[in-house]
Scaffold this motif. Sequence first.
Motif, PDB file in Angstrom:
ATOM      1  N   VAL A  84      50.896  95.189  99.402  1.00 39.71           N
ATOM      2  CA  VAL A  84      49.835  94.190  99.600  1.00 39.71           C
ATOM      3  C   VAL A  84      48.846  94.273  98.436  1.00 39.71           C
ATOM      4  CG1 VAL A  84      47.897  93.517 101.090  1.00 39.71           C
ATOM      5  CG2 VAL A  84      50.077  94.195 102.125  1.00 39.71           C
ATOM      6  N   VAL A  85      48.472  95.505  98.087  1.00 42.30           N
ATOM      7  CA  VAL A  85      47.506  95.660  96.990  1.00 42.30           C
ATOM      8  C   VAL A  85      48.150  95.262  95.649  1.00 42.30           C
ATOM      9  CG1 VAL A  85      45.903  97.244  95.842  1.00 42.30           C
ATOM     10  CG2 VAL A  85      46.286  97.442  98.303  1.00 42.30           C
ATOM     11  N   ASP A  86      49.444  95.517  95.500  1.00 46.23           N
ATOM     12  CA  ASP A  86      50.143  95.049  94.278  1.00 46.23           C
ATOM     13  C   ASP A  86      49.966  93.538  94.127  1.00 46.23           C
ATOM     14  OD1 ASP A  86      51.144  97.540  93.694  1.00 46.23           O
ATOM     15  OD2 ASP A  86      53.200  97.127  94.387  1.00 46.23           O
ATOM     16  N   GLU A  87      50.143  92.838  95.253  1.00 42.83           N
ATOM     17  CA  GLU A  87      50.035  91.372  95.174  1.00 42.83           C
ATOM     18  C   GLU A  87      48.587  90.951  94.891  1.00 42.83           C
ATOM     19  OE1 GLU A  87      52.156  89.189  98.193  1.00 42.83           O
ATOM     20  OE2 GLU A  87      51.144  87.313  97.692  1.00 42.83           O
ATOM     21  N   MET A  88      47.637  91.646  95.513  1.00 37.68           N
ATOM     22  CA  MET A  88      46.228  91.318  95.261  1.00 37.68           C
ATOM     23  C   MET A  88      45.913  91.513  93.767  1.00 37.68           C
ATOM     24  SD  MET A  88      44.524  93.150  98.599  1.00 37.68           S
ATOM     25  CE  MET A  88      42.849  92.549  98.401  1.00 37.68           C
ATOM     26  N   GLU A  89      46.409  92.607  93.223  1.00 39.49           N
ATOM     27  CA  GLU A  89      46.157  92.922  91.813  1.00 39.49           C
ATOM     28  C   GLU A  89      46.811  91.867  90.910  1.00 39.49           C
ATOM     29  OE1 GLU A  89      47.568  96.789  90.534  1.00 39.49           O
ATOM     30  OE2 GLU A  89      46.092  96.790  88.906  1.00 39.49           O
ATOM     31  N   PHE A  90      48.047  91.502  91.272  1.00 36.00           N
ATOM     32  CA  PHE A  90      48.768  90.474  90.513  1.00 36.00           C
ATOM     33  C   PHE A  90      47.959  89.176  90.504  1.00 36.00           C
ATOM     34  CE2 PHE A  90      51.575  86.784  90.748  1.00 36.00           C
ATOM     35  CZ  PHE A  90      52.292  86.899  89.568  1.00 36.00           C
ATOM     36  N   LEU A  91      47.455  88.789  91.670  1.00 34.00           N
ATOM     37  CA  LEU A  91      46.720  87.527  91.775  1.00 34.00           C
ATOM     38  C   LEU A  91      45.430  87.576  90.958  1.00 34.00           C
ATOM     39  CD1 LEU A  91      47.352  86.874  95.580  1.00 34.00           C
ATOM     40  CD2 LEU A  91      48.098  85.395  93.681  1.00 34.00           C
ATOM     41  N   GLU A  92      44.768  88.732  91.007  1.00 28.20           N
ATOM     42  CA  GLU A  92      43.517  88.866  90.246  1.00 28.20           C
ATOM     43  C   GLU A  92      43.809  88.814  88.744  1.00 28.20           C
ATOM     44  OE1 GLU A  92      40.695  91.985  91.431  1.00 28.20           O
ATOM     45  OE2 GLU A  92      40.428  92.464  89.307  1.00 28.20           O
ATOM     46  N   LYS A  93      44.810  89.593  88.322  1.00 29.72           N
ATOM     47  CA  LYS A  93      45.074  89.689  86.868  1.00 29.72           C
ATOM     48  C   LYS A  93      45.719  88.417  86.324  1.00 29.72           C
ATOM     49  CE  LYS A  93      44.172  94.233  86.299  1.00 29.72           C
ATOM     50  NZ  LYS A  93      44.700  95.409  86.957  1.00 29.72           N
ATOM     51  N   THR A  94      46.619  87.789  87.096  1.00 26.21           N
ATOM     52  CA  THR A  94      47.380  86.656  86.544  1.00 26.21           C
ATOM     53  C   THR A  94      46.626  85.338  86.656  1.00 26.21           C
ATOM     54  OG1 THR A  94      49.278  87.831  87.389  1.00 26.21           O
ATOM     55  CG2 THR A  94      49.706  85.634  86.540  1.00 26.21           C
ATOM     56  N   TYR A  95      45.953  85.152  87.768  1.00 32.85           N
ATOM     57  CA  TYR A  95      45.327  83.838  87.981  1.00 32.85           C
ATOM     58  C   TYR A  95      43.798  83.920  88.071  1.00 32.85           C
ATOM     59  CZ  TYR A  95      50.119  82.561  89.024  1.00 32.85           C
ATOM     60  OH  TYR A  95      51.465  82.367  88.929  1.00 32.85           O
ATOM     61  N   GLU A 112      41.585 102.247 100.372  1.00 34.10           N
ATOM     62  CA  GLU A 112      41.530 103.291  99.340  1.00 34.10           C
ATOM     63  C   GLU A 112      42.305 102.874  98.092  1.00 34.10           C
ATOM     64  OE1 GLU A 112      42.674 106.757 101.555  1.00 34.10           O
ATOM     65  OE2 GLU A 112      40.599 107.104 102.252  1.00 34.10           O
ATOM     66  N   GLU A 113      43.416 102.169  98.308  1.00 38.33           N
ATOM     67  CA  GLU A 113      44.226 101.735  97.166  1.00 38.33           C
ATOM     68  C   GLU A 113      43.478 100.669  96.354  1.00 38.33           C
ATOM     69  OE1 GLU A 113      46.821 103.302  96.244  1.00 38.33           O
ATOM     70  OE2 GLU A 113      47.538 101.929  94.674  1.00 38.33           O
ATOM     71  N   ILE A 114      42.788  99.774  97.054  1.00 39.01           N
ATOM     72  CA  ILE A 114      42.016  98.732  96.339  1.00 39.01           C
ATOM     73  C   ILE A 114      40.929  99.405  95.505  1.00 39.01           C
ATOM     74  CG2 ILE A 114      40.434  96.775  96.625  1.00 39.01           C
ATOM     75  CD1 ILE A 114      41.948  96.055  99.220  1.00 39.01           C
ATOM     76  N   LEU A 115      40.270 100.405  96.132  1.00 41.24           N
ATOM     77  CA  LEU A 115      39.185 101.089  95.426  1.00 41.24           C
ATOM     78  C   LEU A 115      39.729 101.881  94.234  1.00 41.24           C
ATOM     79  CD1 LEU A 115      37.147 102.210  98.567  1.00 41.24           C
ATOM     80  CD2 LEU A 115      36.331 100.707  96.728  1.00 41.24           C
ATOM     81  N   ARG A 116      40.876 102.549  94.451  1.00 42.18           N
ATOM     82  CA  ARG A 116      41.467 103.358  93.382  1.00 42.18           C
ATOM     83  C   ARG A 116      41.791 102.481  92.164  1.00 42.18           C
ATOM     84  NH1 ARG A 116      45.925 104.970  91.244  1.00 42.18           N
ATOM     85  NH2 ARG A 116      47.273 103.571  92.419  1.00 42.18           N
ATOM     86  N   ARG A 117      42.253 101.257  92.445  1.00 43.76           N
ATOM     87  CA  ARG A 117      42.626 100.375  91.327  1.00 43.76           C
ATOM     88  C   ARG A 117      41.437  99.569  90.805  1.00 43.76           C
ATOM     89  NH1 ARG A 117      48.524  97.775  92.799  1.00 43.76           N
ATOM     90  NH2 ARG A 117      49.194  99.394  94.241  1.00 43.76           N
ATOM     91  N   ASN A 118      40.312  99.756  91.476  1.00 42.48           N
ATOM     92  CA  ASN A 118      39.085  99.102  91.051  1.00 42.48           C
ATOM     93  C   ASN A 118      39.208  97.568  90.983  1.00 42.48           C
ATOM     94  OD1 ASN A 118      36.443  99.104  90.304  1.00 42.48           O
ATOM     95  ND2 ASN A 118      36.861  99.465  88.117  1.00 42.48           N
ATOM     96  N   LEU A 119      39.843  96.996  91.996  1.00 38.50           N
ATOM     97  CA  LEU A 119      39.997  95.542  92.012  1.00 38.50           C
ATOM     98  C   LEU A 119      38.651  94.881  92.294  1.00 38.50           C
ATOM     99  CD1 LEU A 119      43.360  94.937  93.945  1.00 38.50           C
ATOM    100  CD2 LEU A 119      42.965  95.435  91.527  1.00 38.50           C
ATOM    101  N   LYS A 120      38.466  93.726  91.693  1.00 37.56           N
ATOM    102  CA  LYS A 120      37.204  93.006  91.895  1.00 37.56           C
ATOM    103  C   LYS A 120      37.348  91.882  92.910  1.00 37.56           C
ATOM    104  CE  LYS A 120      34.889  95.292  88.858  1.00 37.56           C
ATOM    105  NZ  LYS A 120      35.614  96.491  89.267  1.00 37.56           N
ATOM    106  N   VAL A 121      38.612  91.501  93.205  1.00 33.39           N
ATOM    107  CA  VAL A 121      38.839  90.358  94.074  1.00 33.39           C
ATOM    108  C   VAL A 121      38.249  90.636  95.463  1.00 33.39           C
ATOM    109  CG1 VAL A 121      41.161  91.174  94.739  1.00 33.39           C
ATOM    110  CG2 VAL A 121      40.624  88.749  94.898  1.00 33.39           C
ATOM    111  N   ARG A 122      37.602  89.613  96.025  1.00 32.45           N
ATOM    112  CA  ARG A 122      37.062  89.743  97.386  1.00 32.45           C
ATOM    113  C   ARG A 122      38.099  89.182  98.366  1.00 32.45           C
ATOM    114  NH1 ARG A 122      31.359  89.294  96.672  1.00 32.45           N
ATOM    115  NH2 ARG A 122      31.165  89.875  98.854  1.00 32.45           N
ATOM    116  N   PHE A 123      37.936  89.512  99.621  1.00 29.48           N
ATOM    117  CA  PHE A 123      38.872  88.954 100.595  1.00 29.48           C
ATOM    118  C   PHE A 123      38.172  88.710 101.920  1.00 29.48           C
ATOM    119  CE2 PHE A 123      39.700  93.038 102.767  1.00 29.48           C
ATOM    120  CZ  PHE A 123      39.332  93.945 101.768  1.00 29.48           C
ATOM    121  N   ASN A 124      38.764  87.830 102.726  1.00 27.62           N
ATOM    122  CA  ASN A 124      38.234  87.613 104.070  1.00 27.62           C
ATOM    123  C   ASN A 124      39.375  87.748 105.053  1.00 27.62           C
ATOM    124  OD1 ASN A 124      39.297  84.807 104.806  1.00 27.62           O
ATOM    125  ND2 ASN A 124      38.338  84.430 102.820  1.00 27.62           N
ATOM    126  N   ILE A 125      39.037  88.152 106.279  1.00 29.35           N
ATOM    127  CA  ILE A 125      40.079  88.477 107.251  1.00 29.35           C
ATOM    128  C   ILE A 125      39.793  87.841 108.617  1.00 29.35           C
ATOM    129  CG2 ILE A 125      40.635  90.689 106.164  1.00 29.35           C
ATOM    130  CD1 ILE A 125      39.014  92.079 108.367  1.00 29.35           C
TER     131      ILE A 125
END
Length: 492
Positions: free
Chosen positions: A236-247, A271-284
């Motif tokens: 899931v975090v791989d995809e979040m990272e992909f979306l942030e970096k690619t688009y 923890e994985e999102i924090l470790r990768r320091n992603l900036k993308v926000r999300f809602n649930i």
Amino acid sequence: MSQKKTKILFIKYHEAADQQPLSKKAAEKLGIFPSLALAQLAAWCRHHGYQVGLIDLHAENLYPKDAGSRVRDFAPDIVALTAKTLGWPATIEIAQMVKAEYPRALVVVGGPQLSIYPKESMTWDCFDMAVVGDGEETMLDICDHVESGSELDKIPGTVIRTKDGEIVQNPSRPVPKDIDRYPMPAWDLLPMNSYNCLTLLKPFATMVTTRGCPWHCGYCSQVYSEKLRFRDPILVVDEMEFLEKTYGVREIVMFDETFTIGKKRMRKLSEEILRRNLKVRFNIRARVDTVDRETLTLLKRAGLRSIHMGVEAGTDRVLKIMNKQITREQTEKAFRIAREVGIETRGYFMVGYYDATPADVEEMIRFSSSIGLDWASYSVATALPATDLYRIAQERGYVDGDFWRRYTINGGGPIPQLETETFTAERLRQYRTKAYMNFYLRPDLIRRKLSKSEGREELMEMLGGVTVLSEILKSSIMKAVPSVGIGKWGTV
Ligand code: B12
């Protein structure tokens, strides 16, 4: 993998085609979202060597009549369509266009509508084949058959029309347990900058990280397996990272009905999102009985921007009738925690469930303004197919027999309003207007929103909200749709 010769064109219908009569601008503000089903199936077919294309009529603001040349240019062997019940007329229109413009393509249709009325749907001869349930394995099987030129009549999970015109449903497939086998949606085929929603940071994307739902809320269309299946949080975090970096995606809508199931999973993900320091926000979207302070605190640190929860009613009595399996107290607590943790909150409410009294509705309206929500959405209950609500509505004569079956066979029809002994359609509409007015015209809410707004973007969001809301309230349609599952995501 070598490229195969079979070409599949996925076409997403224009969701506004069957929506309430809002202006184009207001409808766009409410939301144009990617079709995860089609993008995911496209990625899966491509992963197996097939050539794929995707037209998102909604995002491109095209109607079927505008897409004929695109279909001919692509020259597909298979055209794949998806249908929710409310999108059924729009889906038929695409299939008819394909049959007229490019008759040699095999037209395959799947989605919730096909899981509910598979055989009735196939009475429309613009469809060659319907797929019931999860689509990946069946779609691949269809592609393999087309590629090898084999007979298509015995593929598990499908409904077909025989040469003599008989409609036959083949045996179903087992529900896939491991959903990590499937690649992420084919984001590259989607017009990423055309998606829109008033309340989201743009560009945005959507994801679903689980499948299935073990609860049985009375108003929710039970079209999926109750067996819950989860995607690995790392993927899931791989995809979040992909979306942030690619688009450059700034916000992700997690469309899971209940995102917060599994404390350990939530921890691993955050923890994985924090470790990768992603900036993308999300809602649930979550159920009030699945959130706790520790989890929300972690999710907030990881970028959680807002949480949407289905409240539905203001009294435990009505919650029980809905089989929601939550209490008012749990609702108050969940929203209190979310607020204290600093997450924006949204509640979904339903007006006019059967056996609710005017006093219940008044209490719901009062309650919704008392739990510190930032946003509230009120829908008039609609008896969707495959719901307990629909069964009861039929038994009591609130709807005319099996309305949705006729709607399927007729290719549409006016959606019945759930008029009961207690509420006329007009009364329900008045209650919904009252609820919106009561919630949004509170001086304390307006003050809070203005003081919290972080800048121009949020102020614009609020102004846009006012415009959309005024159009909704003016429209005669009550638009329905209960706070599906855990809570609707804000069509109204
Ligand atoms: C995201 C979502 C939305 C988004 C749609 C975004 C988009 N452009 O697709 C928005 C917010 C717009 C939306 C709107 C509505 N939604 Co909605 N939505 C969902 C939700 C939460 C997730 C859908 C999703 O993307 N799932 C992930 C994908 C991968 O799964 P999938 O779509 O089911 O597809 C799988 C199979 O169905 C199948 N499949 C699907 N299509 C096809 C096509 C082919 C060719 C094949 C082979 C297989 C196949 O294979 C896929 C992969 O296994 C579902 C609930 C859920 N958990 O699925 C409700 C759900 C689909 N929505 C529902 C409803 C009721 C609505 C609304 C009516 C609500 C409203 N207030 O208006 C509107 C209808 C709008 C319209 N005109 O169609 C109901 C549909 C019930 C029904 N009988 O149709 C659901 C099931 C919720 C529920 N349980 O009641 N929704």
